[in-house]
Scaffold this motif. Sequence first.
Motif, PDB file in Angstrom:
ATOM      1  N   SER A  37       0.831  -1.207   0.000  1.00  0.00           N
ATOM      2  CA  SER A  37       0.000   0.000   0.000  1.00  0.00           C
ATOM      3  C   SER A  37       0.858   1.245   0.000  1.00  0.00           C
ATOM      4  O   SER A  37       2.049   1.199   0.360  1.00  0.00           O
ATOM      5  CB  SER A  37      -0.917   0.022   1.229  1.00  0.00           C
ATOM      6  OG  SER A  37      -0.151   0.217   2.402  1.00  0.00           O
ATOM      7  N   GLN A  39       0.400   3.717   2.014  1.00  0.00           N
ATOM      8  CA  GLN A  39       0.646   4.050   3.414  1.00  0.00           C
ATOM      9  C   GLN A  39       1.865   3.308   3.953  1.00  0.00           C
ATOM     10  O   GLN A  39       2.693   3.887   4.674  1.00  0.00           O
ATOM     11  CB  GLN A  39      -0.587   3.710   4.262  1.00  0.00           C
ATOM     12  CG  GLN A  39      -1.777   4.624   4.016  1.00  0.00           C
ATOM     13  CD  GLN A  39      -2.620   4.195   2.812  1.00  0.00           C
ATOM     14  OE1 GLN A  39      -2.247   3.283   2.063  1.00  0.00           O
ATOM     15  NE2 GLN A  39      -3.741   4.868   2.610  1.00  0.00           N
ATOM     16  N   GLU A  43       5.325   5.098   5.368  1.00  0.00           N
ATOM     17  CA  GLU A  43       5.760   4.870   6.745  1.00  0.00           C
ATOM     18  C   GLU A  43       7.210   4.409   6.809  1.00  0.00           C
ATOM     19  O   GLU A  43       7.931   4.707   7.777  1.00  0.00           O
ATOM     20  CB  GLU A  43       4.859   3.834   7.410  1.00  0.00           C
ATOM     21  CG  GLU A  43       3.462   4.355   7.729  1.00  0.00           C
ATOM     22  CD  GLU A  43       2.508   3.247   8.146  1.00  0.00           C
ATOM     23  OE1 GLU A  43       2.963   2.073   8.273  1.00  0.00           O
ATOM     24  OE2 GLU A  43       1.302   3.535   8.341  1.00  0.00           O
TER      25      GLU A  43
END
Length: 203
Positions: A37, A39, A43
């Motif tokens: 993903s 995200q 991160e």
Amino acid sequence: MSDVTLTIFVIDDDDDIRRSLARALERRGYAVESHASAQSFLEGYDPRRPGCLILDYGMPGMNGLELQKHMNAMGMAIPIIFITGHGGVPESVQAIKAGAVDFLEKPFRQTDLLERIETAFVIARARLADEEQSRNHRARFERLTAREMEIVERMVARPSEISSKEIAAALGISPRTVDHHRARILEKLNARSVAELIALAGK
């Protein structure tokens, strides 16, 4: 810059495609990091790790175009190759306008992807070279004293008024003092002329 390891970041929510693509690239000797993903990528991404993104357009959550927009807004400059199974012309045009290397539709030929990766790596290495040059330029200017920097700023801001007499009058010091500072400035910046100094400051 040829000795810098460039990483291919593969971002695709399809496990089979992501894993097979990563394996194929690793077999060819590339350093690969995979994410399911946008995200997950954000991160774990360190902007100091250069390379390129192979980015799926149609992912749940933050899609590929949204990730590209976010990275551009954050100043995260890394070449992006979009891959998609259902993207259309408007999406591809938007991606290219925002700086993408290309927009490949699945299934694509591996040779086509490899060509785009090499193009992305050329862009990445050029950016690294530009960043190194900028750091070198900044390091030179950091050697200047506050007064020397004041003189440089005035010369850059008013290129038509760069004589020692004009600068001295503006700063309230003697022309001889300005001459001394100018000589030191050119020496510290490794510039051969005032014109070269102004060009260097512009960079």
